[in-house]
Enzyme design. Structure first.
Site, mmCIF file in Angstrom:
data_model
loop_
_atom_site.group_PDB
_atom_site.id
_atom_site.type_symbol
_atom_site.label_atom_id
_atom_site.label_comp_id
_atom_site.label_asym_id
_atom_site.label_seq_id
_atom_site.Cartn_x
_atom_site.Cartn_y
_atom_site.Cartn_z
ATOM 1 C CG HIS A 165 -2.495 -12.588 -7.400
ATOM 2 N ND1 HIS A 165 -2.787 -11.403 -6.787
ATOM 3 C CD2 HIS A 165 -2.831 -13.562 -6.505
ATOM 4 C CE1 HIS A 165 -3.256 -11.629 -5.561
ATOM 5 N NE2 HIS A 165 -3.292 -12.945 -5.374
ATOM 6 C CG ASP A 377 0.757 -6.953 -15.482
ATOM 7 O OD1 ASP A 377 0.795 -7.813 -14.609
ATOM 8 O OD2 ASP A 377 1.442 -5.914 -15.462
HETATM 9 C C1 GDG Z 1 1.165 -9.554 -9.676
HETATM 10 C C2 GDG Z 1 0.646 -9.663 -11.110
HETATM 11 C C3 GDG Z 1 -1.299 -8.232 -10.469
HETATM 12 C C4 GDG Z 1 6.349 -0.740 -7.844
HETATM 13 N N1 GDG Z 1 7.474 -0.001 -7.783
HETATM 14 C C5 GDG Z 1 7.710 0.203 -6.468
HETATM 15 C C6 GDG Z 1 6.718 -0.427 -5.719
HETATM 16 N N2 GDG Z 1 5.902 -1.004 -6.594
HETATM 17 C C7 GDG Z 1 4.698 -1.751 -6.212
HETATM 18 C C8 GDG Z 1 3.469 -1.055 -6.741
HETATM 19 C C9 GDG Z 1 2.489 -2.202 -6.944
HETATM 20 C C10 GDG Z 1 3.387 -3.419 -7.070
HETATM 21 O O1 GDG Z 1 4.725 -3.028 -6.753
HETATM 22 C C11 GDG Z 1 3.429 -3.970 -8.481
HETATM 23 O O2 GDG Z 1 2.200 -4.564 -8.727
HETATM 24 P P1 GDG Z 1 1.711 -5.006 -10.177
HETATM 25 O O3 GDG Z 1 0.287 -5.366 -10.076
HETATM 26 O O4 GDG Z 1 1.956 -3.882 -11.096
HETATM 27 O O5 GDG Z 1 2.638 -6.216 -10.613
HETATM 28 P P2 GDG Z 1 3.192 -7.634 -10.003
HETATM 29 O O6 GDG Z 1 4.152 -7.402 -8.912
HETATM 30 O O7 GDG Z 1 3.713 -8.377 -11.177
HETATM 31 O O8 GDG Z 1 1.903 -8.356 -9.394
HETATM 32 C C12 GDG Z 1 -0.153 -8.424 -11.471
HETATM 33 C C13 GDG Z 1 -0.797 -8.310 -9.052
HETATM 34 O O9 GDG Z 1 -0.008 -9.476 -8.812
HETATM 35 C C14 GDG Z 1 -1.944 -8.287 -8.042
HETATM 36 O O10 GDG Z 1 -2.876 -9.275 -8.299
HETATM 37 O O11 GDG Z 1 -1.853 -6.963 -10.673
HETATM 38 O O12 GDG Z 1 -0.688 -8.564 -12.761
HETATM 39 O O13 GDG Z 1 1.723 -9.853 -12.022
HETATM 40 O O14 GDG Z 1 1.645 -2.348 -5.844
HETATM 41 O O15 GDG Z 1 3.060 -0.125 -5.791
HETATM 42 N N3 GDG Z 1 6.668 -0.387 -4.377
HETATM 43 C C15 GDG Z 1 7.654 0.312 -3.739
HETATM 44 N N4 GDG Z 1 8.665 0.922 -4.412
HETATM 45 C C16 GDG Z 1 8.733 0.909 -5.763
HETATM 46 O O16 GDG Z 1 9.673 1.475 -6.355
HETATM 47 N N5 GDG Z 1 7.630 0.390 -2.412
#
Ligand code: GDG
Length: 487
Positions: A165, A377
């Protein structure tokens, strides 16, 4: 259709013991869970992972947490020392910073690697116990890169697939890893390796070529093939998506519409700009705040007319660097608000907690601008979720880091920036603030099309399609082998 076995470090929830000796169940925040949960809910299967509590796993809270999930859950337990050395240590103080090109943040402690292997072996045991002939075994992410090697040592010959990821770093950075050879050899025990972007796939293949003289990368246009140890391993790019429909539906629901109106009404005459991240130094939050400060300093027309809503979800706070990092954010927010706020306007609205889903969707829908500026990312799902929730005349503008995996797919519509270039990001904030409704809408339409078409189900289908031939082939070989033994 094969049974799907998903293996990841964490389960989609965390168990926690409160001071009153009560167990609480919190849904896990993070990209991996957001992507995998709807898929398993839809097609069923088994999820193997750690419920986030060190020591013995309490049975009743676990059963309560998994009841009605639509899939089976197999917990893996970790001791406190294992959590510290495997999860905080090797995974999050070696691999995570290194793979995000931040080698100065790495803590190369040799003992971490030993514990990493031990814990990966425990996951392998759980898989070996629960998998049947013909299952589709799908291991996820950087915590579990040694699992296939551990399974092969346990004589599991099933097809094994893996998806990373996070980004895969270029050779010059990867070469700093003390276990570079051992890690690549372990990865090549999988049969199919998936990466988020072309950049990651290219970096991985370059590392294989440079580090392993006994591996051969075959030139190929589609799925890449590597010959190693008498086997053929496949590798390709599978950019992860989101459940577009559920975000869009959620965003137009009455509940979210109401919260959106309330949020907009709280900031009359202002354009709202959103930052929503897990607490992580890779997400570029201080750089973003410095850019906003610079924008307010140099572009006076933004004062009183733009508000940055920055929400940060607590994450890995047990690691000292994350703690220091949070202090930095707190200080910057204080500095900006102290310098620029007036009686009627506060430039940064900052929260350090997880929003519930409806609130998150309302924030996506209410904010005219999203600032998604990670230093690096794997993908960044926030960028895609923002597009899916931009349901009002496609009026949202996405400022996106060129180093987010999402930039590869969203570049026709997003305004790309270099997150390290504070002045460029500041000028971009002004540019999008002034952007015409027609341009905003044309850009957002392009992005929504990609996010809708290349959604999470498309991602799963393309991965399963690439892996299913391998699963069928290995099941055939295994049943032939079994028949020979019984004869
Ligand atoms: C890893 C990789 C890759 C955010 N704020 C809140 C909340 N979120 C949720 C979002 C989103 C998730 O968290 C964050 O996802 P990201 O993709 O931005 O980042 P990582 O957690 O680092 O994920 C990344 C991912 O895996 C998938 O392959 O894209 O690059 O680092 O879904 O919705 N959720 C809630 N409250 C919040 O305040 N409930």
């Amino acid at each position: 259709m094969s049974r799907l076995i998903v293996v990841s470090n964490r389960l989609p929830f965390a168990l926690d013991l409160t001071s009153e000796d009560l167990w609480t169940v919190t849904p896990a925040a993070g990209g991996l869970v957001s992507a995998i949960e709807p898929v398993l809910r839809e097609r069923g299967g088994t999820w193997i992972g750690w419920p986030g509590v060190a020591g013995e796993i309490p049975r009743t809270p676990l059963e309560k947490a998994t009841r009605g999930a639509g899939y089976a859950v197999v917990p893996v337990s970790l001791s406190k020392a294992e959590r510290d050395e495997f999860y905080y240590g090797y995974s999050n103080e070696v691999i995570w910073p290194l793979f995000h090109d931040l080698q100065n943040f790495c803590h190369f402690e040799p003992a971490f690697w030993e514990t990493y292997k031990t814990v990966n072996e425990r996951y392998a045991d759980a898989i070996a116990r629960h998998c049947q002939l013909g299952d589709f075994i799908w291991v996820h992410d950087y915590h579990l890169m040694y699992v296939a090697q551990a399974l092969r040592a346990r004589r599991v010959h099933a097809a094994l697939t893996f998806f990373l990821h996070i980004p895969f770093p270029p050779f010059d950075i990867f070469a700093k890893l003390p276990q570079q050879q051992r890690l690549l050899r372990a990865l090549l025990e999988f049969d199919l390796l998936g990466f988020q972007t072309r950049r990651d796939l290219r970096n991985f293949l370059q590392c294989v070529r440079r580090v392993l003289s006994d591996a051969e990368v075959l030139p190929s246009a589609g799925i890449q093939r590597i010959h190693y140890g008498g086997r053929e391993i496949r590798a390709s790019r599978f950019p992860i998506g989101i459940d577009f429909e559920s975000f869009e539906k959620g965003a137009v629901s009455e509940e979210v519409a109401q919260r959106t109106r309330k949020l907009r009404a709280a900031f009359p005459g202002c354009q709202l700009m959103l930052g929503a991240d897990r607490l992580d130094y890779s997400k570029g939050i201080p750089e973003r705040l410095r850019a906003f400060r610079d924008a307010l300093e140099r572009h006076r027309e933004l004062r009183g007319r733009v508000v940055l809503i920055q929400n940060v979800v607590p994450s890995r706070v047990e690691i000292p660097r994350y703690h220091e990092f949070k202090d930095r954010i707190d200080r910057l927010v204080g500095d900006i608000n102290g310098r620029f706020s007036t009686d009627t306007w506060l430039p940064v609205h900052y929260r350090f907690r997880s929003l519930n889903r409806d609130d998150l969707l309302a924030h996506y829908r209410a904010c005219e601008i999203a600032l998604v500026t990670p230093l690096k990312d794997g993908m960044n799902l926030v960028a895609k979720e923002y597009c899916a929730c931009s349901v009002d005349k496609n009026d949202g503008v996405l400022i996106l880091s060129q180093f987010a995996g999402a930039a590869e797919q969203l570049k026709p519509g997003a305004v790309l920036v270099n997150p390290y270039d504070v002045e460029q990001v500041a000028d971009t904030i002004l540019k999008v603030f002034r952007m015409s409704a027609a341009e905003r809408s044309a850009r957002m339409k392009r992005m929504r099309r990609v996010v809708r078409d290349e959604n999470v189900f498309w991602w799963v289908d393309s991965f399963l399609k690439a892996g299913s031939q391998l699963t069928i082939r290995s099941a055939r070989i295994a049943s032939r082998r079994q028949a020979k033994i019984t004869r």
